[in-house]
Design a protein around this motif. Structure first.
Motif, PDB file in Angstrom:
ATOM      1  N   ILE A   1     -12.411  10.155  -0.010  1.00 25.94           N
ATOM      2  CA  ILE A   1     -13.420   9.597  -0.906  1.00 25.94           C
ATOM      3  C   ILE A   1     -12.908   8.276  -1.458  1.00 25.94           C
ATOM      4  CG2 ILE A   1     -14.771   9.912  -3.010  1.00 25.94           C
ATOM      5  CD1 ILE A   1     -14.325  12.951  -2.675  1.00 25.94           C
ATOM      6  N   VAL A   2     -13.731   7.238  -1.315  1.00 25.14           N
ATOM      7  CA  VAL A   2     -13.428   5.919  -1.865  1.00 25.14           C
ATOM      8  C   VAL A   2     -14.479   5.609  -2.916  1.00 25.14           C
ATOM      9  CG1 VAL A   2     -13.196   3.453  -1.389  1.00 25.14           C
ATOM     10  CG2 VAL A   2     -12.431   5.128   0.314  1.00 25.14           C
TER      11      VAL A   2
ATOM     12  N   ILE B   1     -12.922  -2.083   4.931  1.00 25.92           N
ATOM     13  CA  ILE B   1     -12.888  -1.561   6.302  1.00 25.92           C
ATOM     14  C   ILE B   1     -11.464  -1.122   6.656  1.00 25.92           C
ATOM     15  CG2 ILE B   1     -13.125  -2.182   8.751  1.00 25.92           C
ATOM     16  CD1 ILE B   1     -15.548  -3.959   7.797  1.00 25.92           C
ATOM     17  N   ALA B   2     -10.476  -1.932   6.301  1.00 36.40           N
ATOM     18  CA  ALA B   2      -9.076  -1.568   6.573  1.00 36.40           C
ATOM     19  C   ALA B   2      -8.698  -0.303   5.810  1.00 36.40           C
ATOM     20  CB  ALA B   2      -8.146  -2.722   6.197  1.00 36.40           C
ATOM     21  N   LEU B   3      -9.135  -0.184   4.579  1.00 38.16           N
ATOM     22  CA  LEU B   3      -8.872   1.011   3.780  1.00 38.16           C
ATOM     23  C   LEU B   3      -9.498   2.237   4.431  1.00 38.16           C
ATOM     24  CD1 LEU B   3      -7.865   2.432   1.222  1.00 38.16           C
ATOM     25  CD2 LEU B   3      -9.955   1.653   0.087  1.00 38.16           C
ATOM     26  N   ALA B   4     -10.761   2.126   4.857  1.00 39.98           N
ATOM     27  CA  ALA B   4     -11.439   3.241   5.529  1.00 39.98           C
ATOM     28  C   ALA B   4     -10.700   3.624   6.810  1.00 39.98           C
ATOM     29  CB  ALA B   4     -12.892   2.870   5.829  1.00 39.98           C
TER      30      ALA B   4
ATOM     31  N   LEU C   1      -7.135   5.753  11.585  1.00 39.03           N
ATOM     32  CA  LEU C   1      -7.417   4.871  12.706  1.00 39.03           C
ATOM     33  C   LEU C   1      -6.504   3.657  12.724  1.00 39.03           C
ATOM     34  CD1 LEU C   1     -11.309   4.925  12.435  1.00 39.03           C
ATOM     35  CD2 LEU C   1      -9.861   6.280  13.950  1.00 39.03           C
ATOM     36  N   ARG C   2      -5.949   3.345  11.558  1.00 40.94           N
ATOM     37  CA  ARG C   2      -5.085   2.165  11.430  1.00 40.94           C
ATOM     38  C   ARG C   2      -4.006   2.500  10.393  1.00 40.94           C
ATOM     39  NH1 ARG C   2      -7.606  -3.701  10.022  1.00 40.94           N
ATOM     40  NH2 ARG C   2      -6.005  -4.115   8.500  1.00 40.94           N
TER      41      ARG C   2
ATOM     42  N   PRO D   1      -2.125  -0.225   1.760  1.00 39.73           N
ATOM     43  CA  PRO D   1      -2.283   1.095   1.149  1.00 39.73           C
ATOM     44  C   PRO D   1      -3.530   1.240   0.299  1.00 39.73           C
ATOM     45  CG  PRO D   1      -0.489  -0.112   0.141  1.00 39.73           C
ATOM     46  CD  PRO D   1      -0.946  -0.901   1.309  1.00 39.73           C
ATOM     47  N   GLU D   2      -3.988   0.160  -0.298  1.00 39.47           N
ATOM     48  CA  GLU D   2      -5.181   0.270  -1.138  1.00 39.47           C
ATOM     49  C   GLU D   2      -5.728  -1.111  -1.384  1.00 39.47           C
ATOM     50  OE1 GLU D   2      -6.113   1.987  -5.481  1.00 39.47           O
ATOM     51  OE2 GLU D   2      -4.925   3.241  -4.148  1.00 39.47           O
ATOM     52  N   ALA D   3      -7.037  -1.226  -1.355  1.00 42.42           N
ATOM     53  CA  ALA D   3      -7.670  -2.501  -1.666  1.00 42.42           C
ATOM     54  C   ALA D   3      -7.482  -2.794  -3.142  1.00 42.42           C
ATOM     55  CB  ALA D   3      -9.157  -2.432  -1.312  1.00 42.42           C
ATOM     56  N   PRO D   4      -7.430  -4.073  -3.498  1.00 43.56           N
ATOM     57  CA  PRO D   4      -7.236  -4.397  -4.926  1.00 43.56           C
ATOM     58  C   PRO D   4      -8.378  -3.948  -5.792  1.00 43.56           C
ATOM     59  CG  PRO D   4      -7.573  -6.392  -3.584  1.00 43.56           C
ATOM     60  CD  PRO D   4      -7.572  -5.222  -2.670  1.00 43.56           C
TER      61      PRO D   4
END
Length: 102
Positions: A50-51, A84-87, A93-94, A99-102
């Protein structure tokens, strides 16, 4: 799949399977924090990442969301590539994404 509020999200979670949930804190009827709590209380969905993406930037809000079981807390305005990178990282997938978006 888009839900109009937390209650609608729960209805959709009851009928469909999701790999990831993106939610806001501020929603009508049931806010995003209650939604996180309900998702984490459901054995079927307790492990779905969950984001939270929100305008609520206070550290207390972030801590509460993470304590309730959110995997990440992103404050608007957002940068789409970072989300997208966080997801991708949360979905495995990556694995080397930030580790976390700001």
């Amino acid at each position: 799949v888009e839900a109009v509020d937390g209650v609608d999200a729960l209805r959709k979670l009851a009928t469909l399977r999701f790999d990831l949930v993106l939610t806001d804190v501020n929603m009508p009827i049931m806010d995003g924090l209650k939604l996180v709590h309900r998702i984490r209380s459901d054995a079927t969905h307790k492990d779905v990442p969950i984001v939270i993406i929100t305008t609520e930037g206070a550290e207390a809000d972030r801590k509460r969301a993470l304590d309730l079981g959110a995997n990440a807390y992103v404050v608007k305005p957002i940068q789409a590539p970072a989300v997208i990178a966080l997801a991708e990282r949360l979905l495995g997938l990556r694995p080397h994404a930030p580790p976390e978006a700001p």
